[in-house]
Design a protein around this motif. Structure first.
Motif, PDB file in Angstrom:
ATOM      1  N   SER A  96     -98.195 -64.218-128.234  1.00  0.00           N
ATOM      2  CA  SER A  96     -98.224 -64.858-129.553  1.00  0.00           C
ATOM      3  C   SER A  96     -98.209 -66.388-129.516  1.00  0.00           C
ATOM      4  CB  SER A  96     -97.028 -64.370-130.377  1.00  0.00           C
ATOM      5  OG  SER A  96     -95.816 -64.721-129.707  1.00  0.00           O
ATOM      6  N   GLY A  97     -97.813 -66.979-128.393  1.00  0.00           N
ATOM      7  CA  GLY A  97     -97.677 -68.443-128.338  1.00  0.00           C
ATOM      8  C   GLY A  97     -99.002 -69.179-128.239  1.00  0.00           C
ATOM      9  N   ASN A  98     -98.954 -70.478-128.485  1.00  0.00           N
ATOM     10  CA  ASN A  98    -100.150 -71.314-128.325  1.00  0.00           C
ATOM     11  C   ASN A  98     -99.754 -72.644-127.669  1.00  0.00           C
ATOM     12  OD1 ASN A  98    -102.827 -72.049-128.465  1.00  0.00           O
ATOM     13  ND2 ASN A  98    -102.638 -72.921-130.523  1.00  0.00           N
ATOM     14  N   PRO A  99     -99.715 -72.693-126.350  1.00  0.00           N
ATOM     15  CA  PRO A  99    -100.027 -71.601-125.422  1.00  0.00           C
ATOM     16  C   PRO A  99     -98.858 -70.637-125.241  1.00  0.00           C
ATOM     17  CG  PRO A  99     -99.420 -73.554-124.187  1.00  0.00           C
ATOM     18  CD  PRO A  99     -99.389 -73.960-125.638  1.00  0.00           C
ATOM     19  N   THR A 100     -99.180 -69.419-124.814  1.00  0.00           N
ATOM     20  CA  THR A 100     -98.148 -68.448-124.435  1.00  0.00           C
ATOM     21  C   THR A 100     -97.633 -68.853-123.058  1.00  0.00           C
ATOM     22  OG1 THR A 100     -99.180 -66.637-125.645  1.00  0.00           O
ATOM     23  CG2 THR A 100     -97.710 -66.027-123.856  1.00  0.00           C
ATOM     24  N   PRO A 167     -88.600 -78.626-110.413  1.00  0.00           N
ATOM     25  CA  PRO A 167     -89.405 -77.567-111.039  1.00  0.00           C
ATOM     26  C   PRO A 167     -89.411 -77.622-112.571  1.00  0.00           C
ATOM     27  CG  PRO A 167     -87.437 -76.634-110.009  1.00  0.00           C
ATOM     28  CD  PRO A 167     -87.511 -78.067-109.581  1.00  0.00           C
ATOM     29  N   VAL A 168     -88.316 -78.114-113.157  1.00  0.00           N
ATOM     30  CA  VAL A 168     -88.256 -78.221-114.622  1.00  0.00           C
ATOM     31  C   VAL A 168     -89.322 -79.195-115.116  1.00  0.00           C
ATOM     32  CG1 VAL A 168     -86.855 -78.989-116.589  1.00  0.00           C
ATOM     33  CG2 VAL A 168     -85.822 -77.568-114.801  1.00  0.00           C
ATOM     34  N   GLU A 169     -89.404 -80.368-114.471  1.00  0.00           N
ATOM     35  CA  GLU A 169     -90.415 -81.375-114.846  1.00  0.00           C
ATOM     36  C   GLU A 169     -91.831 -80.843-114.640  1.00  0.00           C
ATOM     37  OE1 GLU A 169     -89.964 -85.105-112.836  1.00  0.00           O
ATOM     38  OE2 GLU A 169     -87.979 -85.477-113.684  1.00  0.00           O
ATOM     39  N   ILE A 170     -92.057 -80.172-113.513  1.00  0.00           N
ATOM     40  CA  ILE A 170     -93.395 -79.635-113.208  1.00  0.00           C
ATOM     41  C   ILE A 170     -93.824 -78.649-114.303  1.00  0.00           C
ATOM     42  CG2 ILE A 170     -94.807 -78.295-111.567  1.00  0.00           C
ATOM     43  CD1 ILE A 170     -92.821 -79.281-109.342  1.00  0.00           C
ATOM     44  N   ALA A 171     -92.918 -77.746-114.679  1.00  0.00           N
ATOM     45  CA  ALA A 171     -93.226 -76.739-115.704  1.00  0.00           C
ATOM     46  C   ALA A 171     -93.501 -77.393-117.053  1.00  0.00           C
ATOM     47  CB  ALA A 171     -92.078 -75.736-115.816  1.00  0.00           C
ATOM     48  N   GLN A 172     -92.678 -78.380-117.421  1.00  0.00           N
ATOM     49  CA  GLN A 172     -92.873 -79.058-118.709  1.00  0.00           C
ATOM     50  C   GLN A 172     -94.199 -79.835-118.739  1.00  0.00           C
ATOM     51  OE1 GLN A 172     -89.095 -81.183-118.683  1.00  0.00           O
ATOM     52  NE2 GLN A 172     -88.297 -79.907-120.357  1.00  0.00           N
ATOM     53  N   ASN A 173     -94.496 -80.523-117.635  1.00  0.00           N
ATOM     54  CA  ASN A 173     -95.763 -81.279-117.547  1.00  0.00           C
ATOM     55  C   ASN A 173     -96.975 -80.343-117.588  1.00  0.00           C
ATOM     56  OD1 ASN A 173     -94.269 -83.606-117.343  1.00  0.00           O
ATOM     57  ND2 ASN A 173     -94.459 -83.786-115.116  1.00  0.00           N
ATOM     58  N   ALA A 174     -96.825 -79.172-116.989  1.00  0.00           N
ATOM     59  CA  ALA A 174     -97.915 -78.186-116.975  1.00  0.00           C
ATOM     60  C   ALA A 174     -98.220 -77.694-118.388  1.00  0.00           C
ATOM     61  CB  ALA A 174     -97.541 -77.008-116.081  1.00  0.00           C
ATOM     62  N   ILE A 175     -97.177 -77.492-119.189  1.00  0.00           N
ATOM     63  CA  ILE A 175     -97.375 -77.036-120.583  1.00  0.00           C
ATOM     64  C   ILE A 175     -98.090 -78.117-121.397  1.00  0.00           C
ATOM     65  CG2 ILE A 175     -96.182 -76.332-122.716  1.00  0.00           C
ATOM     66  CD1 ILE A 175     -94.028 -75.032-120.792  1.00  0.00           C
ATOM     67  N   LYS A 176     -97.710 -79.381-121.163  1.00  0.00           N
ATOM     68  CA  LYS A 176     -98.404 -80.504-121.842  1.00  0.00           C
ATOM     69  C   LYS A 176     -99.879 -80.523-121.435  1.00  0.00           C
ATOM     70  CE  LYS A 176     -94.312 -83.495-121.942  1.00  0.00           C
ATOM     71  NZ  LYS A 176     -93.641 -84.573-121.205  1.00  0.00           N
ATOM     72  N   HIS A 177    -100.129 -80.328-120.129  1.00  0.00           N
ATOM     73  CA  HIS A 177    -101.499 -80.300-119.607  1.00  0.00           C
ATOM     74  C   HIS A 177    -102.297 -79.158-120.249  1.00  0.00           C
ATOM     75  CE1 HIS A 177    -104.761 -80.590-116.636  1.00  0.00           C
ATOM     76  NE2 HIS A 177    -104.692 -79.267-116.525  1.00  0.00           N
ATOM     77  N   ALA A 178    -101.640 -77.989-120.414  1.00  0.00           N
ATOM     78  CA  ALA A 178    -102.303 -76.820-121.021  1.00  0.00           C
ATOM     79  C   ALA A 178    -102.693 -77.107-122.470  1.00  0.00           C
ATOM     80  CB  ALA A 178    -101.382 -75.606-120.944  1.00  0.00           C
ATOM     81  N   LYS A 179    -101.764 -77.703-123.215  1.00  0.00           N
ATOM     82  CA  LYS A 179    -102.039 -78.026-124.630  1.00  0.00           C
ATOM     83  C   LYS A 179    -103.185 -79.020-124.767  1.00  0.00           C
ATOM     84  CE  LYS A 179     -97.399 -77.096-126.449  1.00  0.00           C
ATOM     85  NZ  LYS A 179     -96.103 -77.679-126.842  1.00  0.00           N
ATOM     86  N   ALA A 180    -103.232 -79.989-123.850  1.00  0.00           N
ATOM     87  CA  ALA A 180    -104.265 -81.040-123.920  1.00  0.00           C
ATOM     88  C   ALA A 180    -105.637 -80.544-123.469  1.00  0.00           C
ATOM     89  CB  ALA A 180    -103.836 -82.231-123.059  1.00  0.00           C
ATOM     90  N   ASN A 181    -105.668 -79.431-122.709  1.00  0.00           N
ATOM     91  CA  ASN A 181    -106.940 -78.998-122.117  1.00  0.00           C
ATOM     92  C   ASN A 181    -107.393 -77.599-122.534  1.00  0.00           C
ATOM     93  OD1 ASN A 181    -107.737 -81.229-119.995  1.00  0.00           O
ATOM     94  ND2 ASN A 181    -105.512 -80.973-119.859  1.00  0.00           N
ATOM     95  N   GLY A 182    -106.820 -77.095-123.602  1.00  0.00           N
ATOM     96  CA  GLY A 182    -107.315 -75.838-124.184  1.00  0.00           C
ATOM     97  C   GLY A 182    -106.921 -74.557-123.470  1.00  0.00           C
ATOM     98  N   PHE A 183    -105.864 -74.586-122.640  1.00  0.00           N
ATOM     99  CA  PHE A 183    -105.380 -73.347-122.008  1.00  0.00           C
ATOM    100  C   PHE A 183    -104.473 -72.634-123.001  1.00  0.00           C
ATOM    101  CE2 PHE A 183    -106.360 -76.128-118.432  1.00  0.00           C
ATOM    102  CZ  PHE A 183    -107.059 -75.272-117.587  1.00  0.00           C
ATOM    103  N   ASN A 184    -104.667 -71.323-123.182  1.00  0.00           N
ATOM    104  CA  ASN A 184    -103.817 -70.621-124.158  1.00  0.00           C
ATOM    105  C   ASN A 184    -102.756 -69.717-123.519  1.00  0.00           C
ATOM    106  OD1 ASN A 184    -105.656 -68.663-123.342  1.00  0.00           O
ATOM    107  ND2 ASN A 184    -106.811 -68.741-125.273  1.00  0.00           N
ATOM    108  N   VAL A 185    -102.729 -69.664-122.168  1.00  0.00           N
ATOM    109  CA  VAL A 185    -101.646 -68.966-121.448  1.00  0.00           C
ATOM    110  C   VAL A 185    -101.238 -69.817-120.250  1.00  0.00           C
ATOM    111  CG1 VAL A 185    -100.939 -66.902-120.168  1.00  0.00           C
ATOM    112  CG2 VAL A 185    -102.503 -66.655-122.084  1.00  0.00           C
ATOM    113  N   VAL A 186     -99.933 -69.995-120.065  1.00  0.00           N
ATOM    114  CA  VAL A 186     -99.410 -70.735-118.910  1.00  0.00           C
ATOM    115  C   VAL A 186     -98.528 -69.783-118.111  1.00  0.00           C
ATOM    116  CG1 VAL A 186     -98.016 -72.696-118.145  1.00  0.00           C
ATOM    117  CG2 VAL A 186     -99.410 -72.908-120.213  1.00  0.00           C
TER     118      VAL A 186
END
Length: 452
Positions: A96-100, A167-186
């Protein structure tokens, strides 16, 4: 899969078949053997005892002793209770998330990184999603590289920060990257350890708290049996995960983890891994698994897999060739390729009702088609298109070129001839009526959904 358990349960039900009259005594004797089979499968003693107690209560409640087929009714009760024990209904994945955001957890060696790739591939090919894999294992040597290899094999992007040890920073940065680049699942692949320890639990708890995943999945090697159940409990106490992934199920002859994990952690098994390939992932259906454990097969899954690989255009071409009597070994080879895409042979045989029992002493190889393919590849293009020209001299050459015996070539030729005749019959009115009848089964009890 679960061969030992299936064998022992089959022997347990044989006790009833051996008696002219069914009594409470031999029902109790059967259930005692069922409990023993579950304990041998590494199911927790209390779970096994409660299971047989429930089955006995239901058997007495449904007057098993007075029915015409008491053995069959008892098997049905056992199947229903096994289904309930493994979760009852199929559990879906929350997208259900965007991204999930999906957080993968588990011990080192459980197959977590590989399964992250399988899940990404499943979501990309079956759910039309655009997944991003995230490398948060900052300890294991080559863990990031392994995820890149997995990502490349399924054409899925991998996000990593090799120099960052947080790992916390890596995961948070990855979610930002996903939102900026159209990924809908992380899908966040976290670090595992060789055993549960406080440092590991604290780290994954921090990642969990920081990214608030929509799905937290616990990946466990099913072959570790009761240890898998105990590890799942330790993780669940800290993470309160949403579901379990059982890997290496194809190599599990016992089945203790699959049977008892749900009742211990009260979380459903969502997916299972059944091989090394990236498409070797199945949604976990408790009722279908219970049927397979009891040797009833799993026709619905078999039909679904066949339909996934079914190429309508190719089927039309072959239909025309059969009608013109032009079906050759090249066409046979393309049919073999489609069957191979459905999964390993042992797994497919397990889905056919009664086949596991019938082929109990037969060694089913993963490369069962290897010699057949070698024989066909040793034929000339003309021989493949016109098998009728293959005489004794040609057979000797084909056998030599494929590294097989002339008897094997003869056997393949005979099987091919029989199959061609059968296909010809299926093209006629009798075959069409049979297919029509099978089509009418759609939606009927026991009929395979989607059958056409």
């Amino acid at each position: 899969m679960f061969d030992n358990l299936s064998d022992k349960l089959d022997k347990a039900f044989h006790i009833l078949k051996g008696h002219g009259k069914i009594t409470e005594v031999n029902v109790a004797e059967t259930l005692k053997e069922v409990r023993r089979a579950l304990l041998d499968a590494d199911v927790n003693f209390k779970i096994a005892k409660d299971f047989t107690t429930k089955v006995k209560e239901k058997a007495i409640g449904q007057n098993v002793l007075t029915t015409l087929q008491p053995g069959q009714l008892l098997v049905k009760i056992v199947k229903d209770e096994l289904t309930e024990l493994m979760g009852g209904d199929v559990a879906g994945i929350n997208l259900s998330g965007n991204p999930t955001v999906i957080l993968m957890s588990g011990l080192q060696g459980s197959g977590k990184t590989t399964f992250s790739g399988k899940l990404a591939n499943y979501l990309q090919t079956k759910k039309n999603k655009k997944p991003l894999l995230v490398a948060c294992d900052i300890y294991r040597p080559a863990a990031i590289q392994q995820l890149y290899v997995v990502g490349d094999s399924i054409a899925v992007e991998v996000y990593s920060e090799p120099e960052n040890k947080n790992p916390v920073e890596i995961a948070q940065n990855a979610i930002k990257h996903a939102k900026a680049n159209g990924f809908n699942v992380v899908i966040v692949d976290t670090a595992g350890r060789l055993a549960v320890d406080e440092a590991m639990m604290t780290e994954i708890s921090n990642v969990h708290k920081a990214i608030q995943p929509h799905e937290t999945l616990f990946v466990v090697d099913s072959m570790t049996g009761q240890d898998a159940v105990n590890t799942a409990k330790a993780f669940n106490d800290r993470l309160n995960f949403d579901g379990v992934i059982l890997t290496k199920l194809d190599g599990d002859t016992r089945g203790g983890a699959a049977i008892s994990i749900k009742s211990v952690v009260n979380k459903p098994i969502k997916f299972v891994g059944t091989g090394e390939k990236m498409d070797a992932i199945d949604v976990f259906y408790p009722s279908r698994m219970a049927e397979r454990i009891l040797g009833m097969g799993d026709v619905v899954s078999l039909v679904e897999r066949a339909q996934e690989q079914f190429d309508e255009e190719e089927a039309r071409k072959i239909q025309k060739k059969i009608a013109k009597n032009e079906f050759g070994f090249d066409d046979f080879l393309s049919q073999i390729q489609q069957v191979k895409k459905m999964g390993n042979m042992k797994d497919l045989v397990g889905m056919i009702p009664g086949a596991t029992k019938a082929m109990k002493d037969v060694e089913i190889e993963d490369d069962a088609f290897k010699s057949i393919e070698a024989i066909i590849h040793s034929m000339t293009p003309k021989e493949r298109s016109k098998p009728v020209i293959i005489d004794v001299k040609r057979k000797a050459r084909i056998a030599k070129g494929s590294g097989t015996k002339i008897e094997q070539v003869n056997q393949l030729m005979k099987q091919f001839e029989q199959m061609s005749k059968m296909m010809k019959i299926m093209q006629g009115p009798g075959g069409k009526n049979m297919m029509k009848m099978m089509g009418n089964m759609k939606g009927m009890p026991g009929g395979a959904p989607g059958m056409r």
